[in-house]
Enzyme design. Structure first.
Site, PDB file in Angstrom:
ATOM      1  N   SER B 326      10.785   3.174   6.315  1.00 54.75           N
ATOM      2  CA  SER B 326      12.175   2.982   6.713  1.00 54.75           C
ATOM      3  C   SER B 326      12.920   4.323   6.696  1.00 54.75           C
ATOM      4  O   SER B 326      13.690   4.640   7.604  1.00 54.75           O
ATOM      5  CB  SER B 326      12.852   1.987   5.765  1.00 54.75           C
ATOM      6  OG  SER B 326      14.243   1.999   5.973  1.00 54.75           O
ATOM      7  N   TRP B 329      11.871   6.287   9.598  1.00 54.52           N
ATOM      8  CA  TRP B 329      12.442   5.717  10.823  1.00 54.52           C
ATOM      9  C   TRP B 329      13.835   6.293  11.081  1.00 54.52           C
ATOM     10  O   TRP B 329      14.224   6.548  12.227  1.00 54.52           O
ATOM     11  CB  TRP B 329      12.529   4.192  10.683  1.00 54.52           C
ATOM     12  CG  TRP B 329      13.104   3.511  11.907  1.00 54.52           C
ATOM     13  CD1 TRP B 329      12.427   3.060  12.986  1.00 54.52           C
ATOM     14  CD2 TRP B 329      14.482   3.217  12.164  1.00 54.52           C
ATOM     15  NE1 TRP B 329      13.277   2.509  13.906  1.00 54.52           N
ATOM     16  CE2 TRP B 329      14.559   2.593  13.426  1.00 54.52           C
ATOM     17  CE3 TRP B 329      15.661   3.431  11.447  1.00 54.52           C
ATOM     18  CZ2 TRP B 329      15.753   2.166  13.978  1.00 54.52           C
ATOM     19  CZ3 TRP B 329      16.865   3.012  12.011  1.00 54.52           C
ATOM     20  CH2 TRP B 329      16.899   2.380  13.266  1.00 54.52           C
ATOM     21  N   HIS B 330      14.579   6.517   9.987  1.00 56.15           N
ATOM     22  CA  HIS B 330      15.960   6.995  10.148  1.00 56.15           C
ATOM     23  C   HIS B 330      16.016   8.435  10.649  1.00 56.15           C
ATOM     24  O   HIS B 330      17.020   8.850  11.234  1.00 56.15           O
ATOM     25  CB  HIS B 330      16.721   6.866   8.832  1.00 56.15           C
ATOM     26  CG  HIS B 330      17.193   5.473   8.568  1.00 56.15           C
ATOM     27  ND1 HIS B 330      16.412   4.541   7.931  1.00 56.15           N
ATOM     28  CD2 HIS B 330      18.339   4.843   8.884  1.00 56.15           C
ATOM     29  CE1 HIS B 330      17.079   3.393   7.851  1.00 56.15           C
ATOM     30  NE2 HIS B 330      18.254   3.546   8.427  1.00 56.15           N
ATOM     31  N   GLY B 331      14.991   9.210  10.396  1.00 55.75           N
ATOM     32  CA  GLY B 331      15.023  10.588  10.886  1.00 55.75           C
ATOM     33  C   GLY B 331      13.791  11.357  10.490  1.00 55.75           C
ATOM     34  O   GLY B 331      13.139  11.050   9.477  1.00 55.75           O
TER      35      GLY B 331
END
Lengths: 489, 496
Positions: B326, B329-331
Site C-alpha cells: 500500500s 502504491w502511494h508513491g
C-alpha cells in the site's frame, strides 16, 4: 397542469433564479476585486463616451498617457481626442485594443505611439490585464485574448479577471467597495496621466536605451494589420514618437523606413523635442516620461501638427460641447488637487499658504472680461495673494514668497511687470497690455515662456528647496466657465 | 483537466446536459467519449495506456469466462489462473514501468555505486501518467471478480472501456468495483432533481476541502517540509498537524467532487472517506480512510495472502505485506514504504495489545462508551497517524528523520503566539481563514456523523436554500486558493 409538471416548472424557475443570482455575484465580484488601475479606468471611460465623439485617437505605451494631454489639445485646437495607453503596450495589443476602440468611435486620425516598435518580447500576462480588464466579456474579447496568448490559464484569467484577483480579498479598500456602484475609480482625464514631478535624471541621449537594433517581424506584421484596420474604418494612421530618453536616431530611422513602406506618416517628435520647447531639466517626471508641463507643451505641438495636417475641430453638438466643458472642469479640479496635494480647496490654501514653505508662487492676470476679472479678484484676494485694492484691473502680477506677497497692478492699457530672482534664475511675471482685447498673462523663466495658454490667471510654482520648477499653468476664466471653479471653490 | 479548473467547470455541465438530453441507450457512448477527452486533456498519448489496460483486462475477462466452458475443470482452472496472471503481469508491468522505473534505477545505481560498480543510466525520463495507479487497480479488480465468478464478464468492449475510464473517478478514485459501477453505467438512471442538487452539494464540500483548506494550509506545510532545517519544535508540529489536514482535505476533497459529479449523472460511487480522524484506533482509521483502496487491498491482497486465518504470525506478516505494498502504491519512494511499514507495525502492535488492554480496561471498569475514553483513543490514534504522515510528506528518508529530530529538539510553545507562525508562508488573514476553515471542516464532519448535512439543507425553504447555495459558491470563489493568484509585484505600475 399536472402536479408533476408544476413541480418541474417550479424547479426550472429556481434553477434559473440561482444561475441569475450566481452570475450577478460573479459580475459584482469582478467589479469588487479588480485592482483599481487608472489605465483600466481610462479604457472604461472611453467605452462610455458618446458614439463618434472623438476626432483623434492616441494608442500606445505609457508615453501616450504621459505625453498626450487631451485638455491642452482641445484648448489649443478644439480637437476632441482620447489617449488609450497601457504600460509597455505591444503592437499586437494595440491592434486588438484598436479593433475594440474603433467599434465605438470613428476618429479621423489614429496616432500610434512608436516606442512599441522597440519591443521584441510578447506582453506579460500581468500587463495584459491593464488592457483587457476593461474589455466587456464577449466573444470579441475572447478572440483578442486568444490571439495574444496560448496559455489557457492566462486566457481564462483575462476573460474573467476575478479568477486571478480573488486573492485580493484581504486588501480590499473603500474604493473597491465604491467600485460596485461606479465603473470608474478616479477622475476621467481622457487617458492622460497627470504628473507634476520634475526630475533631473532624464537625459535625451538614448543612454538608457536597450533596443536590439531590429524591428521584429511580429511588429512589422502588427503595423500592417493596424494600417489595414484604420483604412477599413476610414481613419488616417500616423505613427509618432514622444520625447523620451529611450530614443535614438537608429530607431527613428527604422520606424521611418517601416512606416514609409506601409504608406503611413511618421511624426518624429522624440528626436529634437527642444525645437518645440521641451527642456530636459524641466519637463520630465522621471527618466522616460514627460511631466504635466511637458505634456502641455507637446500637446500644443501636436495640436499645431494636427491642424496643419487638416485635422481641425469638428462641429460640436451642444451635448458634446457640454461633455467637454464638464471634462475641462473636472480635469482642472483634478490638476488642482494634484498640484496642491496638501490642499483640499483654494480656501484652505489661502489659510495655509505657509504650508508651501520654501515655494515661490508667481501669478499674472491677462485678457479678462470685467466679469471674469471681478471673479478672479475675489478669488485671488481670498487666497491672500494681494490686498483687494491692488487687484482692480486685469493688469496684475504678483510674486508670493516666504517673506510675503509682492504685487503690482496698473491701468488697463499699461503693462505690469515684476521680476523675481531666485537661485540664480530670473522669473518675469507680466500682465501685458495690448490694443483692444488682446492683452495676455505671461510668466517666463530665464527667458522661456512657461505658460502656453496665456488668457486668464497664469500661475507658476517654484520649489526653492529642491530648486525645481514644479509647474506652470493657466486658469482660463475669461468666459466665466470651468476654471473659475478652481479659483472660487 | 483538474476538477478545480475553469475548464472542468465548463466541461462538466456541458457533458451532463448532453448526457441527459440524448436517449438513455446511447448515453454510455457519450460518457466514454467525454471520459477519454477528459483524460486526454493531460496528455493525449497516455490515453493509449488506459486503452491498453482496458484491452488486456477485457480480454482476460472474456478468456476466463471461456475457460469455464472447457469440460476439464482442472484445465479450466489452470487456464483461468493463466489469464489472471497474464492480466496482472501486463498491467503491473505497465504500472511498474511508468511509476517505479526511475525509482528502481536510482536504487540499483545506489547499490551498484556502493559496490563500486559501473552505474546504470536510464535512457529516457518517464513521466507518470495521471491516475495510472487508480485505473490499473480498478481494471485488475474486474479481472479478479470475473475469475471469482462474482461478476459476469462485460461483452461489449466499449462499455467496459467506460467502466475503466469513467471520468469523475478516473484520476483519483474512488477505485470502484465492477459490481457497483458497471451495472449503473449500463443502466443509466433518469434525471432526478434532488439527486442533482445533492451531488452538487457534495461537490461543493469537496471544492471547499480542496481549495479553501488543503491548498491554503499546503503553503505552511511546503514551507516547513521543504526547508525543515530552519524550523524546530512547535513550528514543525504545527506543519505536521496541518499536513494531516491537507492530505485529508486534498484526497477526500477530490473524492467528494468525484462522488458528487457521478451522482449528478445518476451514478452512485462508494464513500471513500468516513471522518477518518474520528477513528478510535489505527485499524478503524483504515476502515474510514480511502475506503476504496483499503478494501481493494483487503479483498485482493490481504485475504488471498491468507488474511487472519493462518495464525497470529502469518496475520502479522500479511498485514505488513499489505501495508508495504500500500505504501509503495502511494508513491515510488522509500518514504512511502516506511509510512506503510509504520501503519502495518501500528496495526500489528494494536492487535497484539488488544487482549491485555481489554483486560486492563475491564479490571479498572473503564466505560468504553464514555466520551473521555473515545476522545482519548481518537486523540492517540490521530497522534500516531499524524506522526506517520511525516514519512508520507517528507521529500526523502533523510528529511523525514531530520524533521523528527527537529520536532523533538526544543520545547518552544511560545512560537504559537509570538507571530512566528506568520513567517511560515501565510499572512495573518490567510492563516485566520485557514484555521476558520478547519473549524468548519471539523464541525461539518461532526454533523455528518449525526445526519446528512446536504439532505438537511435541501429540506429548508427556498429563500434560505438560494441564499445558502449562493453564499457557498461566493465563499468558494473568494477564499479558494486557485489560479495564478494576484501579486502586486507583477504589476510594477500598480502604484500609478
Amino acid at each position: 397542469m399536472t402536479k408533476r409538471k408544476a413541480q418541474w416548472v417550479r424547479r426550472a424557475i429556481v434553477a434559473v433564479l440561482l444561475i441569475a443570482l450566481l452570475l450577478g455575484c460573479v459580475t459584482a465580484l469582478n467589479k469588487l476585486f479588480r485592482p483599481k488601475w487608472t489605465q483600466t479606468d481610462w479604457l472604461r471611460s472611453y467605452a462610455e463616451l458618446p458614439k463618434d465623439s472623438v476626432d483623434a485617437l492616441f494608442v500606445g505605451s505609457s508615453h501616450s498617457y504621459y505625453s498626450v494631454n487631451p485638455y491642452t489639445l482641445y484648448q489649443e485646437s478644439g480637437i476632441a481626442s482620447y489617449s488609450l495607453g497601457t504600460p509597455s503596450m505591444r503592437l499586437d495589443v494595440a491592434r486588438e485594443l484598436l479593433r475594440e476602440a474603433l467599434r465605438r468611435q470613428s476618429p479621423r486620425i489614429v496616432l500610434l505611439e512608436a516606442y512599441a516598435f522597440s519591443y521584441d518580447t510578447p506582453q506579460t500576462p500581468a500587463y495584459l490585464h491593464y488592457t483587457f480588464d476593461a474589455f466587456p466579456f464577449s466573444l470579441r474579447k475572447y478572440r483578442a485574448v486568444r490571439s495574444l496568448t496560448d496559455d489557457s490559464q492566462v486566457r481564462q484569467e483575462l476573460m474573467i479577471p476575478f479568477l486571478q484577483f480573488h486573492s485580493r480579498w484581504k486588501e480590499l479598500e473603500e474604493k473597491d467597495i465604491q467600485a460596485l456602484t461606479s465603473d470608474l475609480s478616479g477622475t476621467d482625464t481622457k487617458g492622460h496621466a497627470v504628473n507634476y514631478a520634475v526630475t533631473s535624471k532624464a537625459k535625451l541621449d538614448g543612454s538608457a536605451f536597450d533596443w536590439n537594433g531590429t524591428i521584429t517581424q511580429a511588429n512589422r506584421q502588427a503595423l500592417t494589420e493596424i494600417a489595414a484596420l484604420c483604412r477599413e474604418n476610414g481613419a488616417r494612421l500616423v505613427v509618432w514618437s514622444a520625447p523620451t530618453s529611450d530614443w535614438n536616431t537608429a530607431l527613428a530611422a527604422a520606424v521611418a523606413g517601416l512606416t514609409a513602406g506601409e504608406s503611413v506618416e511618421f511624426w518624429d517628435l522624440a528626436s529634437a523635442p527642444e525645437d518645440f520647447g521641451i527642456k530636459v531639466s524641466r519637463h520630465f517626471c522621471d527618466e522616460h516620461h514627460l511631466n504635466e508641463t511637458g505634456s502641455r507643451i507637446l500637446s500644443t505641438e501636436l495640436a499645431r501638427r494636427l491642424t496643419a495636417a487638416g485635422i481641425g475641430p469638428t462641429e460640436m453638438s451642444d451635448a458634446r460641447r457640454s461633455e467637454w466643458s464638464e471634462f475641462s472642469l473636472d480635469y482642472a479640479h483634478f490638476c488642482y488637487q494634484k498640484f496642491f496635494p496638501r490642499q483640499k480647496s483654494a480656501t484652505t490654501l489661502a489659510a495655509s499658504l505657509t504650508d508651501l514653505e520654501g515655494c515661490t508662487i508667481l501669478v499674472a492676470k491677462g485678457n479678462l472680461t470685467n466679469k471674469a476679472n471681478a471673479k478672479a479678484n475675489r478669488s485671488l484676494s481670498a487666497l491672500g495673494l494681494a490686498d483687494f485694492g491692488k487687484l482692480g484691473t486685469d493688469k496684475y502680477a504678483a510674486v508670493v514668497t516666504a517673506e510675503g506677497v509682492r504685487a503690482e497692478t496698473s491701468p488697463q492699457d499699461t503693462t505690469t511687470t515684476l521680476t523675481h530672482e531666485v537661485d540664480g534664475h530670473t522669473f518675469v511675471v507680466s500682465s501685458v497690455a495690448r490694443p483692444g482685447d488682446n492683452g495676455y498673462a505671461s510668466i517666463t523663466f530665464d527667458g522661456v515662456e512657461l505658460v502656453t495658454h496665456r488668457r486668464g490667471v497664469a500661475i507658476a510654482l517654484y520649489d526653492e528647496r529642491t530648486h525645481q520648477l514644479i509647474d506652470a499653468f493657466t486658469l482660463d476664466i475669461r468666459n466665466g466657465a470651468n476654471d473659475v471653479y478652481r479659483l472660487s471653490n | 483537466m483538474l476538477f478545480n479548473s475553469l475548464s472542468f467547470l465548463l466541461f462538466f455541465p456541458a457533458v451532463t446536459l448532453i448526457y441527459y438530453l440524448i436517449p438513455a441507450k446511447y448515453r454510455w457512448i457519450w460518457l466514454l467519449a467525454a471520459s477519454y477527452f477528459f483524460y486526454m486533456c493531460w496528455n493525449a498519448s497516455y490515453a493509449l495506456l488506459i486503452a491498453a489496460s482496458t484491452v488486456v483486462t477485457y480480454l482476460s475477462g472474456i478468456l476466463i469466462a471461456r475457460a469455464d466452458r472447457n469440460g476439464d475443470a482442472a484445465r479450466a482452472a489452470r487456464r483461468k489462473k493463466l489469464w489472471v496472471a497474464l492480466s496482472f503481469v501486463i498491467n503491473l508491468a505497465i504500472l511498474g514501468f511508468f511509476k517505479y522505473f526511475s525509482f528502481a534505477v536510482d536504487n540499483l545505481n545506489a547499490v551498484l555505486g556502493a559496490l563500486k560498480l559501473s552505474l546504470v543510466s536510464p535512457a529516457f525520463d518517464v513521466v507518470l501518467p495521471v491516475g495510472i495507479s487508480f485505473y490499473t487497480f480498478q481494471a485488475l479488480s474486474y479481472t479478479v471478480d470475473v475469475y471469482r465468478g462474482s461478476v459476469k464478464p462485460e461483452k461489449n468492449p466499449f462499455r467496459y472501456a467506460l467502466f475503466v475510464s469513467f471520468f469523475p473517478q478516473l484520476v483519483a478514485g474512488p477505485i470502484e468495483r465492477t459490481g457497483n459501477l458497471l451495472d449503473q453505467l449500463n443502466h443509466p438512471r433518469k434525471f432526478e432533481y434532488n439527486r442533482m442538487v445533492s451531488g452538487l452539494l457534495v461537490m461543493a464540500w469537496g471544492f471547499f476541502q480542496k481549495m479553501v483548506v488543503a491548498d491554503r494550509v499546503a503553503v505552511v506545510v511546503n514551507t516547513v517540509f521543504n526547508d525543515y532545517a530552519r524550523y524546530a519544535g512547535f513550528e514543525i508540529a504545527f506543519a505536521v498537524l496541518l499536513f494531516a489536514v491537507q492530505i485529508y482535505c486534498d484526497f477526500a476533497g477530490y473524492s467528494n467532487i468525484a462522488i458528487g459529479a457521478a451522482r449528478v449523472m445518476g451514478v452512485d460511487l462508494m464513500e471513500n472517506f468516513q471522518q477518518p480522524y474520528f477513528a478510535g484506533s489505527v485499524k478503524e482509521f483504515w476502515r474510514r480512510w480511502h475506503v476504496s483502496l483499503s478494501t481493494w487491498f483487503r479483498d485482493y491482497l490481504y485475504i488471498p495472502l491468507g488474511g487472519s486465518r493462518k495464525g497470529r504470525l502469518r496475520t502479522c506478516l500479511n498485514l505488513m505485506i499489505t501495508f508495504l505494498v500500500s505504501g509503495l502504491w502511494h508513491g515510488a519512494n522509500w518514504t512511502f514504504v516506511l509510512w506503510g511499514a509504520l501503519h502495518g507495525a501500528l496495526q500489528i502492535v494494536e492487535g497484539l495489545l488488544k487482549k491485555p488492554r481489554e483486560a486492563l480496561e475491564n479490571a479498572f471498569h473503564i466505560d468504553r462508551t464514555a466520551f473521555s475514553y473515545r476522545f482519548f483513543n481518537g486523540f492517540l490514534t490521530f497522534l500516531l497517524v499524524d506522526f506517520a504522515w511525516i514519512f508520507f510528506r517528507a521529500n526523502s528518508l533523510r528529511d523525514a528523520f531530520g524533521i523528527i529530530r527537529n520536532l523533538f529538539s526544543t520545547f518552544n510553545p511560545y512560537v504559537l503566539t509570538n507571530g512566528r507562525l506568520l513567517e511560515l508562508g501565510l499572512d495573518r488573514p490567510d492563516l485566520i481563514v485557514g484555521l476558520l476553515a478547519i473549524a468548519v471542516l471539523l464541525i461539518g464532519d461532526l454533523l455528518q456523523t449525526k445526519f446528512k448535512v446536504s439532505q438537511r439543507l435541501m429540506e429548508q425553504n427556498l429563500p434560505f436554500r438560494l441564499t445558502a447555495y449562493t453564499l457557498i459558491v461566493v465563499l468558494l470563489l473568494v477564499f479558494g486558493v486557485y489560479g495564478s493568484g494576484y501579486e502586486a509585484s507583477q504589476f510594477i505600475y500598480f502604484q500609478f
